[in-house]
Design an enzyme around this catalytic site. Structure first.
Site, PDB file in Angstrom:
ATOM      1  N   GLU A 286      51.604  31.777  51.722  1.00  0.00           N
ATOM      2  CA  GLU A 286      50.547  30.774  51.591  1.00  0.00           C
ATOM      3  C   GLU A 286      50.600  29.900  52.836  1.00  0.00           C
ATOM      4  OE1 GLU A 286      48.382  30.932  49.208  1.00  0.00           O
ATOM      5  OE2 GLU A 286      49.468  32.469  48.065  1.00  0.00           O
TER       6      GLU A 286
ATOM      7  N   HIS B 190      47.675  32.345  43.657  1.00  0.00           N
ATOM      8  CA  HIS B 190      47.865  31.719  44.967  1.00  0.00           C
ATOM      9  C   HIS B 190      49.186  30.958  45.075  1.00  0.00           C
ATOM     10  CE1 HIS B 190      43.875  32.960  46.129  1.00  0.00           C
ATOM     11  NE2 HIS B 190      43.388  32.407  45.043  1.00  0.00           N
TER      12      HIS B 190
ATOM     13  N   ASP C  47      54.007  38.118  50.515  1.00  0.00           N
ATOM     14  CA  ASP C  47      52.842  37.246  50.378  1.00  0.00           C
ATOM     15  C   ASP C  47      53.205  35.861  50.906  1.00  0.00           C
ATOM     16  OD1 ASP C  47      50.016  37.007  48.900  1.00  0.00           O
ATOM     17  OD2 ASP C  47      51.103  35.141  48.623  1.00  0.00           O
TER      18      ASP C  47
END
Length: 230
Positions: free
Chosen positions: A9, A145, A7
């Protein structure tokens, strides 16, 4: 199946224009977390307020992160030959692939996408967003997030999807990740010199990753400084 969950950001949605600000990766062996990799990344640009509100990552936090090339190389070493798992993974992979192409590093990986699998297995009315899937499977979500937290939650979602009765194993066969990226050329010394002059002239803080600055990024930054948006 052994795999690594990924993942990222980012500062925005465009791999050619935006930058990674945080990396989270989880190595899974025999269905259990064996190791993790997480780091903030210096993006060389200001983080938009919308992203700050979403992630909680500020310019000051990112400035303490690793340089992009270092972080990305460490990530590739962590992934090794693993299959990737992620939620809407092609989006995250597009940033990794763009960096690899810029660095002339060959990168071909295969993956399982929890978004695609969830769409095939869960009711149509059920939202397939990561936060909604966490609620569906009763997975606690504390730091939405943030890359490593999201990677851990994606791992839990993936394992829950695998345990659904009657789920076809064909859904969990890794597929090659395909994203075409064109190499971005490094900024010229003249561009860098002009950019430094503009930053001094307009009193802008130096938060640029000069080593990885591309020609298109340098031109865009010059325009943003003149327009008062940097």
């Amino acid at each position: 199946m052994d795999y690594t969950v990924l993942d990222l950001e980012m500062t925005g949605l465009a791999p050619k224009r935006d930058k990674v600000i945080e990396i989270g990766a989880v190595r899974v062996r025999n269905g259990e977390i064996a190791d993790t990799y997480g780091t903030l990344v210096r993006p060389g640009m200001s983080i938009p307020e919308t992203v700050v509100q979403l992630t909680g990552i500020t310019d000051e936090m990112a400035a303490l992160g690793k340089e992009e090339n270092v972080a990305m190389q460490e990530l590739l070493q962590f992934i090794g030959d693993d299959i990737l798992v992620g939620h809407n993974l092609i989006f995250d992979y597009s940033f990794l692939k763009q960096w690899a192409v810029n660095q002339k590093i060959p990168l071909e990986l295969s993956a399982c996408d929890t978004l695609r699998i969830a769409r095939a297995l869960l009711p149509g009315a059920q939202s397939k967003k990561l936060e909604s899937l966490c609620e569906y499977f009763q997975i606690e979500r504390e730091h939405a997030h943030r890359a490593l937290d999201d990677a851990v939650e994606t791992y839990k979602v993936f394992e829950n999807l695998k345990s659904i009765e009657g789920a076809s194993m064909e859904l969990f066969v890794p597929k090659p990740l395909v994203y075409k990226a064109k190499r971005q050329t490094p900024a010229t010394e003249h561009q860098k010199e002009r950019l430094r002059e503009l930053m001094e002239q307009y009193g802008r803080k130096d938060s640029i990753s000069w080593e990885t600055l591309t020609r298109s990024e340098a031109s865009r930054l010059q325009d943003k400084i003149r327009a008062g948006n940097f």
